[in-house]
Design a protein around this motif. Structure first.
Motif, PDB file in Angstrom:
ATOM      1  N   LEU A  14       0.831  -1.209   0.000  1.00  0.00           N
ATOM      2  CA  LEU A  14       0.000   0.000   0.000  1.00  0.00           C
ATOM      3  C   LEU A  14       0.861   1.252   0.000  1.00  0.00           C
ATOM      4  CD1 LEU A  14      -2.856  -0.926   2.510  1.00  0.00           C
ATOM      5  CD2 LEU A  14      -2.940  -0.897   0.013  1.00  0.00           C
ATOM      6  N   HIS A  15       1.957   1.222   0.765  1.00  0.00           N
ATOM      7  CA  HIS A  15       2.869   2.372   0.819  1.00  0.00           C
ATOM      8  C   HIS A  15       3.453   2.642  -0.575  1.00  0.00           C
ATOM      9  CE1 HIS A  15       6.031   4.957   2.703  1.00  0.00           C
ATOM     10  NE2 HIS A  15       6.719   4.542   1.658  1.00  0.00           N
ATOM     11  N   GLU A  16       3.888   1.583  -1.238  1.00  0.00           N
ATOM     12  CA  GLU A  16       4.475   1.772  -2.573  1.00  0.00           C
ATOM     13  C   GLU A  16       3.413   2.217  -3.580  1.00  0.00           C
ATOM     14  OE1 GLU A  16       7.619   1.927  -2.893  1.00  0.00           O
ATOM     15  OE2 GLU A  16       7.975   1.166  -0.879  1.00  0.00           O
ATOM     16  N   LEU A  17       2.198   1.652  -3.451  1.00  0.00           N
ATOM     17  CA  LEU A  17       1.111   2.075  -4.340  1.00  0.00           C
ATOM     18  C   LEU A  17       0.763   3.539  -4.095  1.00  0.00           C
ATOM     19  CD1 LEU A  17      -1.264  -1.052  -4.280  1.00  0.00           C
ATOM     20  CD2 LEU A  17       0.149  -0.263  -6.193  1.00  0.00           C
ATOM     21  N   ALA A  18       0.910   3.990  -2.849  1.00  0.00           N
ATOM     22  CA  ALA A  18       0.650   5.399  -2.525  1.00  0.00           C
ATOM     23  C   ALA A  18       1.647   6.293  -3.263  1.00  0.00           C
ATOM     24  CB  ALA A  18       0.731   5.619  -1.018  1.00  0.00           C
ATOM     25  N   HIS A  19       2.918   5.886  -3.307  1.00  0.00           N
ATOM     26  CA  HIS A  19       3.914   6.650  -4.089  1.00  0.00           C
ATOM     27  C   HIS A  19       3.476   6.726  -5.551  1.00  0.00           C
ATOM     28  CE1 HIS A  19       7.092   7.446  -1.258  1.00  0.00           C
ATOM     29  NE2 HIS A  19       7.270   6.181  -0.943  1.00  0.00           N
ATOM     30  N   LEU A  20       2.999   5.581  -6.039  1.00  0.00           N
ATOM     31  CA  LEU A  20       2.574   5.492  -7.441  1.00  0.00           C
ATOM     32  C   LEU A  20       1.360   6.396  -7.690  1.00  0.00           C
ATOM     33  CD1 LEU A  20       2.321   2.124  -9.318  1.00  0.00           C
ATOM     34  CD2 LEU A  20       0.312   3.559  -9.177  1.00  0.00           C
ATOM     35  N   HIS A  32       5.047  10.103  -7.163  1.00  0.00           N
ATOM     36  CA  HIS A  32       6.303  10.556  -6.547  1.00  0.00           C
ATOM     37  C   HIS A  32       7.491  10.046  -7.358  1.00  0.00           C
ATOM     38  CE1 HIS A  32       4.412  10.826  -2.270  1.00  0.00           C
ATOM     39  NE2 HIS A  32       4.203  11.919  -2.963  1.00  0.00           N
ATOM     40  N   SER A  33       8.560  10.740  -7.287  1.00  0.00           N
ATOM     41  CA  SER A  33       9.780  10.180  -7.853  1.00  0.00           C
ATOM     42  C   SER A  33      10.983  10.706  -7.094  1.00  0.00           C
ATOM     43  CB  SER A  33       9.907  10.538  -9.329  1.00  0.00           C
ATOM     44  OG  SER A  33      10.029  11.923  -9.486  1.00  0.00           O
ATOM     45  N   HIS A  34      11.780   9.785  -6.632  1.00  0.00           N
ATOM     46  CA  HIS A  34      13.075  10.183  -6.094  1.00  0.00           C
ATOM     47  C   HIS A  34      13.997   8.986  -6.182  1.00  0.00           C
ATOM     48  CE1 HIS A  34      12.548   8.049  -2.315  1.00  0.00           C
ATOM     49  NE2 HIS A  34      11.380   8.630  -2.145  1.00  0.00           N
ATOM     50  N   GLY A  35      15.248   9.221  -6.131  1.00  0.00           N
ATOM     51  CA  GLY A  35      16.210   8.168  -6.415  1.00  0.00           C
ATOM     52  C   GLY A  35      16.514   7.267  -5.230  1.00  0.00           C
ATOM     53  N   LEU A  36      16.826   6.043  -5.549  1.00  0.00           N
ATOM     54  CA  LEU A  36      17.358   5.115  -4.558  1.00  0.00           C
ATOM     55  C   LEU A  36      18.837   5.006  -4.899  1.00  0.00           C
ATOM     56  CD1 LEU A  36      16.547   2.951  -2.378  1.00  0.00           C
ATOM     57  CD2 LEU A  36      16.497   1.323  -4.261  1.00  0.00           C
ATOM     58  N   ASP A  37      19.661   4.829  -3.893  1.00  0.00           N
ATOM     59  CA  ASP A  37      21.081   4.919  -4.228  1.00  0.00           C
ATOM     60  C   ASP A  37      21.536   3.757  -5.105  1.00  0.00           C
ATOM     61  OD1 ASP A  37      22.822   4.007  -1.147  1.00  0.00           O
ATOM     62  OD2 ASP A  37      22.237   2.800  -2.840  1.00  0.00           O
ATOM     63  N   GLY A  38      22.560   4.008  -5.855  1.00  0.00           N
ATOM     64  CA  GLY A  38      23.002   3.106  -6.923  1.00  0.00           C
ATOM     65  C   GLY A  38      23.352   1.706  -6.468  1.00  0.00           C
ATOM     66  N   ASP A  39      23.861   1.561  -5.236  1.00  0.00           N
ATOM     67  CA  ASP A  39      24.237   0.234  -4.761  1.00  0.00           C
ATOM     68  C   ASP A  39      23.009  -0.656  -4.634  1.00  0.00           C
ATOM     69  OD1 ASP A  39      26.871   0.807  -4.687  1.00  0.00           O
ATOM     70  OD2 ASP A  39      26.901   1.357  -2.560  1.00  0.00           O
ATOM     71  N   GLY A  53      12.565   3.576  -2.558  1.00  0.00           N
ATOM     72  CA  GLY A  53      12.830   2.619  -1.501  1.00  0.00           C
ATOM     73  C   GLY A  53      12.101   3.030  -0.245  1.00  0.00           C
ATOM     74  N   ARG A  54      11.480   2.058   0.409  1.00  0.00           N
ATOM     75  CA  ARG A  54      10.737   2.358   1.616  1.00  0.00           C
ATOM     76  C   ARG A  54      11.659   2.154   2.813  1.00  0.00           C
ATOM     77  NH1 ARG A  54       7.283  -0.112   5.528  1.00  0.00           N
ATOM     78  NH2 ARG A  54       5.488   1.203   5.888  1.00  0.00           N
ATOM     79  N   SER A  55      12.415   3.172   3.160  1.00  0.00           N
ATOM     80  CA  SER A  55      13.338   3.008   4.274  1.00  0.00           C
ATOM     81  C   SER A  55      13.271   4.178   5.250  1.00  0.00           C
ATOM     82  CB  SER A  55      14.765   2.835   3.757  1.00  0.00           C
ATOM     83  OG  SER A  55      15.093   3.885   2.885  1.00  0.00           O
ATOM     84  N   GLU A 100       3.720  11.606   3.028  1.00  0.00           N
ATOM     85  CA  GLU A 100       2.519  11.593   2.205  1.00  0.00           C
ATOM     86  C   GLU A 100       2.128  10.150   1.862  1.00  0.00           C
ATOM     87  OE1 GLU A 100       1.589  15.213  -0.688  1.00  0.00           O
ATOM     88  OE2 GLU A 100       2.768  13.673  -1.692  1.00  0.00           O
ATOM     89  N   ALA A 101       3.129   9.360   1.451  1.00  0.00           N
ATOM     90  CA  ALA A 101       2.877   7.960   1.080  1.00  0.00           C
ATOM     91  C   ALA A 101       2.396   7.161   2.289  1.00  0.00           C
ATOM     92  CB  ALA A 101       4.142   7.337   0.494  1.00  0.00           C
ATOM     93  N   GLU A 102       3.020   7.404   3.436  1.00  0.00           N
ATOM     94  CA  GLU A 102       2.669   6.650   4.634  1.00  0.00           C
ATOM     95  C   GLU A 102       1.251   7.005   5.094  1.00  0.00           C
ATOM     96  OE1 GLU A 102       4.396   4.204   5.386  1.00  0.00           O
ATOM     97  OE2 GLU A 102       3.464   3.613   7.272  1.00  0.00           O
ATOM     98  N   THR A 103       0.880   8.281   4.982  1.00  0.00           N
ATOM     99  CA  THR A 103      -0.468   8.706   5.372  1.00  0.00           C
ATOM    100  C   THR A 103      -1.510   8.095   4.444  1.00  0.00           C
ATOM    101  OG1 THR A 103       0.431  10.784   6.182  1.00  0.00           O
ATOM    102  CG2 THR A 103      -1.933  10.723   5.810  1.00  0.00           C
ATOM    103  N   LEU A 104      -1.251   8.148   3.147  1.00  0.00           N
ATOM    104  CA  LEU A 104      -2.206   7.568   2.192  1.00  0.00           C
ATOM    105  C   LEU A 104      -2.299   6.052   2.395  1.00  0.00           C
ATOM    106  CD1 LEU A 104      -4.165   8.028  -0.122  1.00  0.00           C
ATOM    107  CD2 LEU A 104      -2.271   7.846  -1.723  1.00  0.00           C
TER     108      LEU A 104
END
Ligand SMILES: [Zn+2]
Length: 162
Positions: free
Chosen positions: A81-87, A91-98, A117-119, A128-132
């Motif tokens: 649900l958290h990831e779907l909320a980002h979708l 939202h867009s932001h980077g996750l580190d390359g590693d 990444g959900r961290s 915002e994602a966590e609230t949704l």
């Protein structure tokens, strides 16, 4: 949870016009229809501890939601649900390359438009994602239809009749 944040998320939910009763698969199907893009849920084992529990990867054709499977079904559902909320919020932001190389060795860098990444919950997008996600989770456990109100009335009636 600030009122304005909750207000934004509540408005977003209303705008989505979600089916009721709501389940995670029905939510995915609804979003697929609205966005005209397939969503693929993929359990992911072997995520390093302390790292993200879920990741949204948007390729040119598909949205992948990867989620940690070494946790309870309820937690898995919340991660999704958290990831779907980002979708939903686009939202867009980077996750580190590693992490990217570790998790997605078979996906070319250019194929990946967005990785989340959900961290951490420090950023406004995470809150915002966590609230949704919380609001969606409430819908899923307590669908807002008339049956609950009716059954409450029925209970009162039964009590009166007894
Ligand atoms: Zn997140």
């Amino acid at each position: 949870m600030s009122r304005s944040l909750r207000g934004i998320c509540t408005a977003k939910l209303r705008q989505l016009d979600l089916p009721s009763p709501l389940t995670v698969p029905r939510l995915c199907a609804h979003l697929e229809a609205v966005r005209q893009r397939p969503i693929t849920l993929m359990p992911l084992c072997g995520l390093p501890p302390g790292g993200p529990c879920g990741i949204w990867v948007a390729t040119s054709a598909t949205d992948f939601i990867l989620y940690r499977d070494s946790t309870s079904p309820v937690h898995q559902s919340h991660i999704i649900l958290h990831e779907l909320a980002h979708l939903i919020f686009e939202h867009s932001h980077g996750l580190d390359g590693d992490y990217r190389r570790l998790l997605l060795p078979n996906l070319g860098e250019t194929a990946i438009q967005r990785i989340l990444g959900r961290s951490a919950y420090a950023t406004p997008e995470e809150r915002e994602a966590e609230t949704l996600a919380s609001l969606l989770a409430q819908r899923i456990s307590h669908p807002p239809d008339d049956t609950t109100a009716e059954s409450a009335d029925e209970q009162i009636l039964r009590t009166l009749l007894e």
